[in-house]
Design a protein around this motif. Structure first.
Motif, PDB file in Angstrom:
ATOM      1  N   MET A   1      47.971  35.840  56.712  1.00  0.00           N
ATOM      2  CA  MET A   1      48.901  35.957  57.829  1.00  0.00           C
ATOM      3  C   MET A   1      50.154  35.134  57.557  1.00  0.00           C
ATOM      4  O   MET A   1      50.097  34.112  56.855  1.00  0.00           O
ATOM      5  N   ALA A   2      51.256  35.585  58.118  1.00  0.00           N
ATOM      6  CA  ALA A   2      52.523  34.877  57.892  1.00  0.00           C
ATOM      7  C   ALA A   2      53.407  34.985  59.117  1.00  0.00           C
ATOM      8  O   ALA A   2      53.250  35.894  59.935  1.00  0.00           O
ATOM      9  N   TRP A   3      54.311  34.033  59.211  1.00  0.00           N
ATOM     10  CA  TRP A   3      55.395  34.071  60.187  1.00  0.00           C
ATOM     11  C   TRP A   3      56.709  34.194  59.411  1.00  0.00           C
ATOM     12  O   TRP A   3      56.971  33.400  58.499  1.00  0.00           O
ATOM     13  N   PHE A   4      57.491  35.187  59.788  1.00  0.00           N
ATOM     14  CA  PHE A   4      58.840  35.365  59.271  1.00  0.00           C
ATOM     15  C   PHE A   4      59.807  35.181  60.426  1.00  0.00           C
ATOM     16  O   PHE A   4      59.431  35.299  61.597  1.00  0.00           O
TER      17      PHE A   4
ATOM     18  N   VAL B   1      58.712  31.838  56.981  1.00  0.00           N
ATOM     19  CA  VAL B   1      58.633  30.501  57.572  1.00  0.00           C
ATOM     20  C   VAL B   1      57.369  29.792  57.093  1.00  0.00           C
ATOM     21  O   VAL B   1      57.408  28.664  56.607  1.00  0.00           O
ATOM     22  N   ALA B   2      56.238  30.470  57.237  1.00  0.00           N
ATOM     23  CA  ALA B   2      54.954  29.878  56.855  1.00  0.00           C
ATOM     24  C   ALA B   2      53.939  30.985  56.659  1.00  0.00           C
ATOM     25  O   ALA B   2      54.064  32.056  57.258  1.00  0.00           O
ATOM     26  N   ALA B   3      52.958  30.715  55.815  1.00  0.00           N
ATOM     27  CA  ALA B   3      51.895  31.683  55.572  1.00  0.00           C
ATOM     28  C   ALA B   3      50.574  30.956  55.431  1.00  0.00           C
ATOM     29  O   ALA B   3      50.535  29.761  55.082  1.00  0.00           O
ATOM     30  N   ILE B   4      49.499  31.675  55.722  1.00  0.00           N
ATOM     31  CA  ILE B   4      48.164  31.085  55.645  1.00  0.00           C
ATOM     32  C   ILE B   4      47.205  32.128  55.092  1.00  0.00           C
ATOM     33  O   ILE B   4      47.212  33.282  55.519  1.00  0.00           O
TER      34      ILE B   4
ATOM     35  N   THR C   1      52.007  36.121  49.732  1.00  0.00           N
ATOM     36  CA  THR C   1      53.296  36.236  49.085  1.00  0.00           C
ATOM     37  C   THR C   1      54.423  35.912  50.058  1.00  0.00           C
ATOM     38  O   THR C   1      54.240  35.970  51.278  1.00  0.00           O
ATOM     39  N   LYS C   2      55.602  35.557  49.492  1.00  0.00           N
ATOM     40  CA  LYS C   2      56.786  35.330  50.316  1.00  0.00           C
ATOM     41  C   LYS C   2      57.519  36.637  50.594  1.00  0.00           C
ATOM     42  O   LYS C   2      58.454  36.664  51.392  1.00  0.00           O
ATOM     43  N   VAL C   3      57.129  37.689  49.900  1.00  0.00           N
ATOM     44  CA  VAL C   3      57.867  38.953  49.960  1.00  0.00           C
ATOM     45  C   VAL C   3      57.469  39.750  51.190  1.00  0.00           C
ATOM     46  O   VAL C   3      56.320  40.207  51.309  1.00  0.00           O
TER      47      VAL C   3
END
Length: 121
Positions: free
Chosen positions: A34-37, A48-51, A102-104
């Motif tokens: 999961m991630a927050w963009f 912003v952040a990922a887990i 990933t950041k993508v």
């Protein structure tokens, strides 16, 4: 049908805090990273952040030490605790689910509709 629903955004003064939540349905939450963009006015979308599904985290340099991402697999929910907010944190925040860590942004398959965070100076 997969749904990600964010909540918790709002208007806050600089130095304040907010906690964003993102509830997921229609998928096996524990199988997904999961991630927050976020996307600020006139800016490109940025991670912003990922887990990971196991709880390993990654943060953008701009939020390290101020934001904390966490997840509750039993509740199919991911959180973003945001402290010491700055004017430049103003953005629409989206949660995303994917099977690559990933950041993508294009690698994330599912997205929420977003929640507005506005930080006043």
């Amino acid at each position: 049908q997969v749904q990600l629903v964010e909540s918790g955004g709002g208007l806050v003064k600089e130095g304040g805090s907010l906690r964003l939540s993102c509830g997921a349905s229609g998928l096996t939450f524990s199988d997904f990273h999961m991630a927050w963009f976020r996307q600020g006015p006139g800016k490109e979308r940025e991670l912003v952040a990922a887990i990971t599904w196991r709880g390993i985290t990654h943060y953008a340099d701009s939020v390290k030490g101020r934001f904390t991402i966490s997840r509750d697999n039993a509740k199919s929910t991911v959180y973003l605790q945001m402290n010491s907010l700055k004017f430049e944190d103003t953005a629409v925040y989206h949660c995303a689910a994917g099977q690559l860590f990933t950041k993508v942004s294009e690698q994330y398959a599912y997205w929420g509709q977003g929640t507005q965070v506005t930080v006043s100076s």
